[in-house]
Scaffold this motif. Structure first.
Motif, PDB file in Angstrom:
ATOM      1  N   VAL A  47      51.693 -34.846  -9.662  1.00  0.00           N
ATOM      2  CA  VAL A  47      51.837 -34.946  -8.303  1.00  0.00           C
ATOM      3  C   VAL A  47      51.332 -36.670  -7.735  1.00  0.00           C
ATOM      4  O   VAL A  47      51.970 -37.146  -6.947  1.00  0.00           O
ATOM      5  N   SER A  59      53.337 -39.330  -5.869  1.00  0.00           N
ATOM      6  CA  SER A  59      53.010 -40.049  -4.597  1.00  0.00           C
ATOM      7  C   SER A  59      53.132 -41.418  -4.716  1.00  0.00           C
ATOM      8  O   SER A  59      53.658 -42.172  -3.786  1.00  0.00           O
ATOM      9  N   THR A  65      53.399 -33.647  -0.814  1.00  0.00           N
ATOM     10  CA  THR A  65      52.230 -33.903  -1.735  1.00  0.00           C
ATOM     11  C   THR A  65      51.359 -32.757  -1.416  1.00  0.00           C
ATOM     12  O   THR A  65      50.769 -32.046  -2.559  1.00  0.00           O
TER      13      THR A  65
END
Length: 116
Positions: A30, A34, A89
């Motif tokens: 993750v 990002s 996110t």
């Protein structure tokens, strides 16, 4: 315009795509996603940059000529991308928490219950 921002944006996306592929932790994946999306911000802002152009404010006593104005659509797209990235996110981190609660691990290779 320099080619440097385009190279940095491409490098960010490629390196973090490699980080997502090689990741053995969902949280790490993750975070890599990002950072890869920040490469898209840089790309959008590099596309919309014009050297010596004025901001798109047409009020006041001295409005700039229409030919020397920065396009505000690119900046609006960048802000929209930031909001979408924050939402994605948050959703992915919430899914990672639920996977950890249910399966006790964040390693994608150990999640045998998710296999078809």
């Amino acid at each position: 315009m320099s080619i440097y921002p385009y190279c940095v944006a491409g490098w960010l996306v490629l390196i973090d795509a490699f980080g997502i592929i090689r990741s053995h932790n969902l949280i790490h994946a993750v975070v890599c996603l990002s950072v890869a999306q920040s490469g898209t911000y840089l790309l959008l802002l590099a596309i919309g940059y014009q050297r010596g152009a004025a901001p798109p404010i047409f009020a006041g006593p001295n409005p700039p000529p229409p030919s020397g104005v920065v396009d505000p659509v690119v900046q609006a797209m960048t802000l929209t991308d930031i909001v979408i990235q924050a939402t994605v996110t948050a959703l992915l981190l919430a899914l990672a928490i639920q996977i950890h609660k249910r399966h006790g691990t964040l390693d994608p290779d150990e999640l045998s219950a998710l296999r078809g």
